[in-house]
Enzyme design. Structure first.
Site, PDB file in Angstrom:
ATOM      1  N   LYS A 284       4.899   8.776 -22.665  1.00  0.00           N
ATOM      2  CA  LYS A 284       4.797   8.115 -23.965  1.00  0.00           C
ATOM      3  C   LYS A 284       4.147   9.099 -24.928  1.00  0.00           C
ATOM      4  CE  LYS A 284       2.532   4.827 -21.999  1.00  0.00           C
ATOM      5  NZ  LYS A 284       3.536   3.866 -22.466  1.00  0.00           N
ATOM      6  N   ARG A 285       4.147   8.729 -26.204  1.00  0.00           N
ATOM      7  CA  ARG A 285       3.490   9.560 -27.207  1.00  0.00           C
ATOM      8  C   ARG A 285       2.053   9.838 -26.789  1.00  0.00           C
ATOM      9  NH1 ARG A 285       0.939   7.396 -31.861  1.00  0.00           N
ATOM     10  NH2 ARG A 285       1.858   5.390 -31.289  1.00  0.00           N
TER      11      ARG A 285
ATOM     12  N   THR B 262       7.343  -0.847 -24.761  1.00  0.00           N
ATOM     13  CA  THR B 262       8.605  -1.208 -24.122  1.00  0.00           C
ATOM     14  C   THR B 262       8.866  -0.357 -22.889  1.00  0.00           C
ATOM     15  OG1 THR B 262       9.766   0.252 -25.675  1.00  0.00           O
ATOM     16  CG2 THR B 262       9.727  -2.093 -26.193  1.00  0.00           C
TER      17      THR B 262
ATOM     18  N   HIS C 159       3.749  -3.752 -35.988  1.00  0.00           N
ATOM     19  CA  HIS C 159       3.784  -3.087 -34.683  1.00  0.00           C
ATOM     20  C   HIS C 159       2.437  -2.571 -34.217  1.00  0.00           C
ATOM     21  CE1 HIS C 159       8.081  -2.961 -33.645  1.00  0.00           C
ATOM     22  NE2 HIS C 159       8.304  -2.926 -34.950  1.00  0.00           N
TER      23      HIS C 159
ATOM     24  N   LYS D 110      -3.786   5.645 -25.835  1.00  0.00           N
ATOM     25  CA  LYS D 110      -2.889   5.472 -24.687  1.00  0.00           C
ATOM     26  C   LYS D 110      -3.498   6.065 -23.414  1.00  0.00           C
ATOM     27  CE  LYS D 110       1.247   5.421 -27.603  1.00  0.00           C
ATOM     28  NZ  LYS D 110       1.819   4.101 -27.299  1.00  0.00           N
TER      29      LYS D 110
ATOM     30  N   LYS E  33      10.810  -1.171 -19.166  1.00  0.00           N
ATOM     31  CA  LYS E  33      11.862  -0.375 -18.528  1.00  0.00           C
ATOM     32  C   LYS E  33      11.474  -0.016 -17.107  1.00  0.00           C
ATOM     33  CE  LYS E  33      12.717   1.518 -23.079  1.00  0.00           C
ATOM     34  NZ  LYS E  33      12.343   2.613 -23.982  1.00  0.00           N
TER      35      LYS E  33
END
Length: 910
Positions: free
Chosen positions: A583-584, A694, A390, A589, A698
């Site tokens: 998100k985390r 993901t 991952h 990110k 969505k």
């Protein structure tokens, strides 16, 4: 006597709920576990309220109503569950067992009644009992079994496995306090324990007959015959809790089996307790409770490392013992069996490196407990286990200290040593050209300064299949991270682009949009065949369709605005552009890039005249996610977002044009409000660092446009929805190494806007908190915590330019609606049903095992085949897609860009 209470429904709205013993007393409490009519359902709910009591009598308030309703739904699930289990035992199909340290299930009630197609019946039944279904659903707390995308993906996969009638189970741990519940204060993020099990979960069924011993520490004894046995140490008991996972409109109901660690009564020292040595008397009980207390406990200390390793091994050992027992039980009913048959009946999928210890544990169980020789045990293990990677981030490619491993799992270290030894021998005898690569390829890194076990290497060497989770990610794995292994086993490496379940992430969370899709497509089959969404393209410019689409999006925005008001106290304008990044929290990110852009926007708005501001696009920026408790810079980012919001939202000159909100305690239920209400999603990670993601799928599925880099699944999303419907910026993955090198050499020249935003923070505009340590990570050319490793500065100018394009596009309402519709229309590829079908066929080699006995695709005419082609957007291909609809909208796996080839394929189908 009826009573009335006024309570928040959790979405910011105030509702009046009649909580009445009188209402329920009018409905007879009768056990009707398979009830379908509203009157029968109401009776069954009332039966559970009275005869499965968990609260004081004479109360039927929303909380009591929720537990009774959940137990009523569970009645039906239990029957389907038992029938599925018996069916699998009878048919004895090959079965997949999915091992994951995380599952983010979300609320079970709304998902279960949706999948079982009984939502209307339960809504009417609760009305008869004096309650509203929406309010009862809000009573459920999210199961705190995961953290981020890894856990949410695993839950999507379980939903698809059940919906596709595949013989599969999930295995995980029953964390009592989860990761943490996030609270935002003036000091920033505060972590407190999750309370989802404070009372109990009505969805769990404890299996008191499913208990396995799991050993830690101890030593290895060598028997006279040369066999080895692991003895001594601590032995915990793994107790199974099962959670039913229903498929969508199918009888098949599979299991998520969660393990809880316990010590036995024999481990309680009554003598010490009576002597007043209470802690010493129950030491093993205390250590057992620690194993499943918290997800990802801090591992800065040796005790922390031991606890994490205990968790991973506990999951692997209990699960494999269970799998082996089930294999034996099924085979014993059918006569003689051989261990060589095990891989033809069992597939074990490792979700990332956390369950890597399944490899040496399966070897140990086969050799030490079952008397199987090394060669046969290795053959069975390698044919059974597959590994999903991952990430390419170094910290996520686990490496465990050899000394810790020897201490906790001495027998497993012997096995790992032997695997490594044989692998090295194989390289030296068959691939002399790779001998110089052995130091990086071998499993054991014997560096005297820090000897470790490389878990990813162990997975690659020992698995029959290794897959990435997006095409770009898989390409990086094959070209860089695992390139040397690819030269040995080229067929071992695959890509399986992630997907999301369209049930939870569109059908249930956005009913208004779903109903419009069904109306215009004239079918609801898209819920299980997401490729049908491509049919929306022909309506993208239809004014009637656009109006309906806009109304549905506005309904979702209003619902979200009410939630934000209730959760944060901030009032947001539904007519503004809803810009969301959830998100985390992690530097790669790049939530920092997002908030720096917001700061620059705020500064420019302050400098404008009142008339100039009126020409801008009003925007509400929402950021949410949890920062790991010990990740200091991530927590600084959370604080910065909250501080910026406090200033911007209270500024009367600007707050009609810009709001900044940090959404606290982001979880699945919050996502089910945020994602449908979104219009722009920021997926802005440094290119090459996100495996897939993901949440981007969505958002796109819900008609939200993406501003993002060419990272992870963004690449494939952009291909599917059309480049003109994606706001692209930033460096590409192949440019990143060069840009980092140039930065080290002092060649980077920052954009003035970037410097302006940083200076505005340093000026104290957002409070007195010292943000210099955070900003320092963006400064300098190299060094620990410096040098802007994630290229925020480099990408900032193109990011701001892309944001300007967003503003202009949003002003053109018809254009934006068309882009939104095309985003949904192009999301067919990103269904977890497609992903799981590929795993089933290409890695697990399993087939559907439908409870009613029918097999899709078997003994059916060609017109019922399922056809999947590339979502090209030319005239010829649209014609081809129309022809597919005439072929029962089936999908035969084929990715083609040649319309003529597609036409030939259709002729063959006819």
């Amino acid at each position: 006597m009826a009573t009335t209470s006024v309570k928040s429904n959790g979405a910011g709205a105030t509702t009046t709920a009649t909580v009445s013993a009188v209402s329920s007393s009018k409905v007879p409490p009768v056990a009707r576990p398979l009830a379908g009519e509203p009157e029968e359902v109401a009776s069954n709910i009332n039966y559970h309220a009275q005869f499965s009591p968990h609260f004081s009598p004479f109360k039927f308030e929303p909380e009591q109503a929720y537990f009774a309703t959940a137990e009523s739904v569970r009645d039906r699930l239990v029957q389907q569950w038992n029938e599925t289990y018996i069916h699998y035992h009878k048919e004895d199909p090959k079965q997949t067992y999915y091992l994951s340290m995380e599952y983010l299930q979300g609320r079970a009630l709304s998902n279960a009644i949706g999948n079982l197609d009984i939502r209307d019946a339960y809504g009417e039944a609760l009305n008869k009992l004096g309650h509203q279904l929406e309010e009862i659903v809000e009573q459920e707390k999210d199961a705190a079994l995961g953290n981020g995308g890894l856990g949410r993906l695993a839950s999507c996969f379980l939903d698809s496995m059940a919906t596709l009638n595949l013989p599969a189970w999930g295995y995980g741990l029953r964390y009592r306090y989860g990761l943490f519940k996030q609270r935002i204060t003036k000091e920033g993020q505060e972590e407190i324990a999750e309370d989802w099990l404070e009372k109990f979960s009505p969805w769990e069924v404890v299996r008191h007959d499913v208990v396995f011993p799991v050993r830690f520490f101890g030593h290895v004894e060598v028997n006279p015959d040369g066999s080895r046995k692991w003895v001594g140490g601590d032995i915990m008991q793994a107790l199974a809790y099962d959670v039913p996972i229903p498929g969508y409109k199918t009888k098949n109901t599979i299991s998520l089996r969660l393990w809880e660690a316990r010590a036995s009564s024999d481990d309680f020292n009554l003598f010490l307790f009576n002597d007043g040595q209470y802690e010493s008397a129950s030491q093993l009980h205390s250590r057992a409770q620690q194993i499943c207390a918290v997800l990802y406990p801090g591992d800065a200390t040796e005790n922390g490392k031991l606890l994490r390793l205990k968790q991973q091994f506990f999951l692997c050992s209990a699960s494999l013992q269970d799998i082996i027992l089930r294999f034996k039980e099924r085979k014993n009913d059918k006569g003689l069996w051989k261990w060589s048959e095990f891989p033809s009946k069992v597939a074990v999928q490792l979700n990332d490196t956390h369950p890597t210890l399944a490899i040496p544990e399966l070897m140990r169980l086969l050799m030490d407990n079952e008397g199987v020789g090394w060669d046969e045990a290795w053959n069975v293990t390698t044919r059974t286990i597959a590994y999903t990677n991952h990430t390419v981030l170094p910290e996520a490619l686990e490496k465990w200290s050899q000394s810790v491993m020897w201490k906790l799992l001495p027998r497993h270290m012997e096995i790992i040593e032997e695997i490594d030894k044989r692998f090295i021998t194989m390289i030296r005898t068959t691939r002399i050209d790779l001998q110089s690569k052995l130091p990086s390829m071998c499993i054991l890194d014997n560096n005297p300064q820090k000897p470790v076990v490389r878990m990813a290497n162990l997975c690659v060497v020992s698995s029959h299949a290794v897959n990435g989770v997006a095409q770009l990610h898989s390409d990086i794995l094959k070209a860089e991270l695992f390139a040397d292994y690819v030269s040995i086993w080229p067929k071992k490496f695959q890509n399986k682009t992630n997907g999301v379940t369209p049930r939870r992430w569109l059908r249930f969370c956005s009913p208004e949009l779903s109903n419009i899709i069904t109306k215009w497509l004239k079918t609801e089959q898209w819920v299980t065949n997401l490729d049908l969404l491509v049919g929306l393209r022909e309506f993208a410019e239809n004014s009637d369709f656009q109006e309906e689409w806009s109304s549905a999006k506005m309904a979702n925005k209003l619902r979200l605005a009410r939630y934000i008001l209730g959760a944060t106290g901030v009032s947001i304008d539904p007519n503004s552009l809803f810009d969301i990044q959830v998100k985390r929290i992690h530097e790669y990110k790049r939530q920092l890039l997002n908030i720096l852009g917001a700061i620059y926007r705020y500064k420019k708005l302050k400098e404008m005249s009142a008339e100039e501001r009126k020409t801008t696009t009003p925007r509400t920026i929402m950021i949410g996610g949890k920062a790991f408790a010990t990740y200091t810079n991530a927590k600084r980012i959370v604080k910065l977002v909250d501080d910026v919001g406090a200033v911007v939202n209270s500024d009367p000159e600007v707050n009609s044009y810009l709001k900044v909100v940090f959404v606290p305690n982001y979880n699945v239920s919050v996502a089910e409000l945020l994602i449908p209400g979104s219009e722009l999603s920021q997926y802005i990670s440094t290119a090459g660092m996100e495996a897939s993601g993901t949440s981007n799928m969505k958002f796109a599925l819900n008609g939200c446009l993406i501003i993002g880099t060419l990272d992870g699944a963004n690449v494939e999303i952009r291909e599917e929805i059309g480049e003109e419907n994606f706001f692209l910026f930033g460096a590409t993955a192949d440019e990143v190494p060069r840009l980092r090198k140039e930065r080290e050499n002092g060649l980077f020249k920052p954009d003035p806007r970037f410097e302006e935003a940083k200076q505005f923070i340093r000026s104290g505009a957002f409070g007195s908190y010292d943000y210099n340590p955070l900003l320092d990570s963006l400064e300098g050319n190299s060094g620990y915590g410096r040098g802007d490793y994630f290229l925020v500065g480099h990408d900032f100018p193109s990011y701001m330019d892309a944001q300007d394009r967003v503003d202009e596009a949003y002003k053109d309402r018809k254009r934006w609606l068309k882009m939104s519709i095309l985003s949904t229309a192009g999301s067919g590829k990103f269904s977890s049903d497609r992903t799981i079908s590929q795993y089933a066929k290409e890695i697990w080699n399993i087939e559907e095992c439908r409870l009613d006995g029918r097999k899709e695709g078997k003994n059916k005419s060609n017109s019922n085949k399922k056809t999947r082609i590339s979502h090209g957007r030319g005239k010829e291909q649209r014609m081809c897609l129309t022809a597919i609809t005439l072929c029962n909208n089936g999908v035969v796996e084929q990715r083609s860009t040649d319309p003529c080839a597609d036409t030939r394929m259709l002729e063959e189908l006819k």
